[in-house]
Scaffold this active site. Structure first.
Site, PDB file in Angstrom:
ATOM      1  N   ARG A 175       0.983  -1.263   0.027  1.00  0.00           N
ATOM      2  CA  ARG A 175      -0.117  -0.004   0.029  1.00  0.00           C
ATOM      3  C   ARG A 175       0.889   1.246  -0.183  1.00  0.00           C
ATOM      4  O   ARG A 175       0.574   2.013  -0.784  1.00  0.00           O
ATOM      5  CB  ARG A 175      -0.979  -0.014   1.094  1.00  0.00           C
ATOM      6  CG  ARG A 175      -2.189  -0.677   1.071  1.00  0.00           C
ATOM      7  CD  ARG A 175      -2.553  -1.368   2.323  1.00  0.00           C
ATOM      8  NE  ARG A 175      -1.716  -2.336   2.562  1.00  0.00           N
ATOM      9  CZ  ARG A 175      -1.891  -3.518   2.430  1.00  0.00           C
ATOM     10  NH1 ARG A 175      -3.154  -3.994   1.861  1.00  0.00           N
ATOM     11  NH2 ARG A 175      -1.032  -4.641   2.629  1.00  0.00           N
ATOM     12  N   THR A 176       1.831   1.355   0.905  1.00  0.00           N
ATOM     13  CA  THR A 176       2.661   2.606   0.853  1.00  0.00           C
ATOM     14  C   THR A 176       3.274   2.957  -0.190  1.00  0.00           C
ATOM     15  O   THR A 176       3.294   4.070  -1.060  1.00  0.00           O
ATOM     16  CB  THR A 176       3.563   2.574   2.115  1.00  0.00           C
ATOM     17  OG1 THR A 176       2.834   2.158   3.144  1.00  0.00           O
ATOM     18  CG2 THR A 176       3.994   3.674   2.504  1.00  0.00           C
TER      19      THR A 176
ATOM     20  N   LYS B 259      26.497  -4.571  -4.515  1.00  0.00           N
ATOM     21  CA  LYS B 259      28.091  -4.489  -4.760  1.00  0.00           C
ATOM     22  C   LYS B 259      28.720  -3.817  -3.634  1.00  0.00           C
ATOM     23  O   LYS B 259      29.863  -3.637  -3.724  1.00  0.00           O
ATOM     24  CB  LYS B 259      28.284  -3.663  -6.073  1.00  0.00           C
ATOM     25  CG  LYS B 259      27.654  -4.189  -7.367  1.00  0.00           C
ATOM     26  CD  LYS B 259      28.066  -3.298  -8.488  1.00  0.00           C
ATOM     27  CE  LYS B 259      27.301  -3.513  -9.784  1.00  0.00           C
ATOM     28  NZ  LYS B 259      27.191  -2.479 -10.762  1.00  0.00           N
TER      29      LYS B 259
ATOM     30  N   ARG C 201      11.947   3.614   2.710  1.00  0.00           N
ATOM     31  CA  ARG C 201      11.518   2.793   3.767  1.00  0.00           C
ATOM     32  C   ARG C 201      12.478   1.911   4.050  1.00  0.00           C
ATOM     33  O   ARG C 201      13.335   1.476   3.065  1.00  0.00           O
ATOM     34  CB  ARG C 201      10.338   1.851   3.240  1.00  0.00           C
ATOM     35  CG  ARG C 201       9.976   0.478   4.229  1.00  0.00           C
ATOM     36  CD  ARG C 201       8.703  -0.052   3.861  1.00  0.00           C
ATOM     37  NE  ARG C 201       7.468   0.620   4.460  1.00  0.00           N
ATOM     38  CZ  ARG C 201       6.260  -0.077   4.345  1.00  0.00           C
ATOM     39  NH1 ARG C 201       6.317  -1.176   3.990  1.00  0.00           N
ATOM     40  NH2 ARG C 201       5.227   0.765   4.755  1.00  0.00           N
TER      41      ARG C 201
ATOM     42  N   HIS D 298       6.040   5.765  11.165  1.00  0.00           N
ATOM     43  CA  HIS D 298       5.378   5.748   9.707  1.00  0.00           C
ATOM     44  C   HIS D 298       4.442   6.957   9.604  1.00  0.00           C
ATOM     45  O   HIS D 298       3.148   6.989   9.630  1.00  0.00           O
ATOM     46  CB  HIS D 298       4.661   4.419   9.676  1.00  0.00           C
ATOM     47  CG  HIS D 298       4.352   4.009   8.204  1.00  0.00           C
ATOM     48  ND1 HIS D 298       4.315   4.824   7.033  1.00  0.00           N
ATOM     49  CD2 HIS D 298       3.744   2.895   7.931  1.00  0.00           C
ATOM     50  CE1 HIS D 298       3.767   4.359   6.083  1.00  0.00           C
ATOM     51  NE2 HIS D 298       3.519   3.039   6.457  1.00  0.00           N
TER      52      HIS D 298
HETATM   53  C1  NCD Z   1       2.640  -0.845   7.889  1.00  0.00           C
HETATM   54  C2  NCD Z   1       3.841  -0.865   7.942  1.00  0.00           C
HETATM   55  O1  NCD Z   1       4.631  -1.261   7.285  1.00  0.00           O
HETATM   56  O2  NCD Z   1       4.320  -0.511   9.215  1.00  0.00           O
HETATM   57  N1  NCD Z   1       1.910  -1.339   6.767  1.00  0.00           N
HETATM   58  C3  NCD Z   1       1.560  -0.029   6.191  1.00  0.00           C
HETATM   59  O3  NCD Z   1       2.432   0.525   5.579  1.00  0.00           O
HETATM   60  N2  NCD Z   1       0.310   0.128   5.765  1.00  0.00           N
HETATM   61  C4  NCD Z   1       1.835  -1.980   8.999  1.00  0.00           C
HETATM   62  C5  NCD Z   1       2.493  -3.398   9.247  1.00  0.00           C
HETATM   63  O4  NCD Z   1       3.232  -3.723   8.088  1.00  0.00           O
HETATM   64  O5  NCD Z   1       1.828  -4.190   9.746  1.00  0.00           O
END
Ligand code: NCD
Length: 322
Positions: free
Chosen positions: A66-67, A96, A117, A145
């Site tokens: 989703r993100t 590398k 991320r 997040h």
């Molecule tokens: C979450 C995350 O990655 O922290 N997912 C997200 O981005 N919606 C929650 C999770 O992974 O449980």
């Protein structure tokens, strides 16, 4: 130790977005005021030119559905473009032996902003010290997040009509869940909020987070059994036990699925207007039959709101939305 991130202070342009600590309630409202326009752009299926000419790097060292896709869609709906780097250990020069610092400096040469991320807490902030273009934290290990919390706040406000005076319930992995850590910070910006935190003892907030959050004026009440769930809360925020953070899978197996959101629990403790939220992915902690309940927000509202809020945020940070 990295520095405290710069407060937004009413001005989004060129800011790094690494923590909900940077936002005041006013900053959050400025952002939310832009969401209506973003909805109209996204739903008209007409391309907007707000991010025309902008390229944003999406660099993901951890899995994401989703993100990643909502950032990608947000940029494209506004007429911008992306450079997508995922699975970096396999496809990029990270394989590398290239350092994070060199990787992000490279992307800075090509892009106007960078969304990152990473499995390690603090990485987004560290990245923001390496480069000048805005850095957006899309999840840093067990840290934060922020864009998830912003969409969660947006959804609560949209559905319950306020962000203060709320009683909420958060369930699952309080220790490792970065979405919870950001959402608690976000709710602390508004007055008179109380959140019950229901988790197995092994997954309660760390002592340092607990002390840190308590200072902010939000009332946090830890509970360890379903019997203690307050009746008729404004929202329930369920989370996945973060398997990837466990060193020992026996511990994970012992604590996973301890608390399941199912119709029985809803009948006992939820109110007619209580909304059921989850950042997703859901594993087994919400029974599928709950999905069709009109109070379930995770598929119907949180997904789309995530795209709208990210559109608004990018437009502001890139100085293209005033
Ligand atoms: C979450 C995350 O990655 O922290 N997912 C997200 O981005 N919606 C929650 C999770 O992974 O449980």
């Amino acid at each position: 130790m990295a520095n405290t991130p710069t407060p937004i202070g009413g001005k989004y342009e060129n800011k790094d977005i690494v923590s909900l600590d940077q936002f005041s309630s006013k900053d959050i409202n400025i952002l939310f005021k832009k969401v209506g326009l973003m909805k109209r752009i996204a739903n008209k299926a007409k391309k907007s030119e707000i991010l025309k000419g902008n390229i944003v790097a999406l660099i993901f060292y951890e899995p994401s559905t989703r993100t990643f896709s909502s950032f990608s869609a947000a940029i494209k709906r506004l007429g911008g473009e992306t450079i997508d780097l995922r699975d970096l250990e396999r496809v990029s020069s990270v394989a590398k032996g290239e350092s994070l610092k060199d990787t992000v400096r490279t992307l800075e040469a090509y892009c106007d902003a960078l969304v990152i991320r990473h499995p390690e807490k603090g990485t987004a902030e560290l990245t923001s010290e390496y480069i000048e273009i805005p850095v957006i934290n899309a999840g840093d290990g067990t840290g934060e997040h922020p864009t998830q919390a912003l969409l969660d706040l947006y959804t609560i406000n949209e559905q319950r009509g306020a962000l203060g005076g709320l009683t909420g319930l958060m369930v699952g992995d309080m220790l490792n869940g970065r979405t919870v850590h950001s959402l608690i910070r976000g709710l602390s910006k508004f007055k008179n909020n109380t959140v019950y935190l229901l988790s197995p003892k092994e997954l309660r907030l760390s002592v340092s987070d607990r002390e840190d959050f308590q200072k902010r004026g939000i009332r946090l009440i830890e509970i360890f059994s379903e019997n203690e769930i307050p009746r008729n809360a404004h929202f329930w925020y369920w989370t996945r036990v973060q398997k990837e953070r466990f060193k020992n899978l026996n511990t994970y197996n012992r604590v996973k699925n301890r608390f399941i959101l199912n119709p029985d629990l809803i009948d006992k403790y939820a109110g007619k207007k209580t909304i059921f939220m989850h950042p997703l992915p859901r594993v087994l902690e919400i029974a599928e039959e709950v999905d069709k309940d009109p109070r379930a927000m995770y598929f119907r509202h949180q997904l789309k709101n995530g795209m709208y809020v990210r559109m608004a945020l990018l437009g502001l940070v890139l100085g293209r939305l005033k």
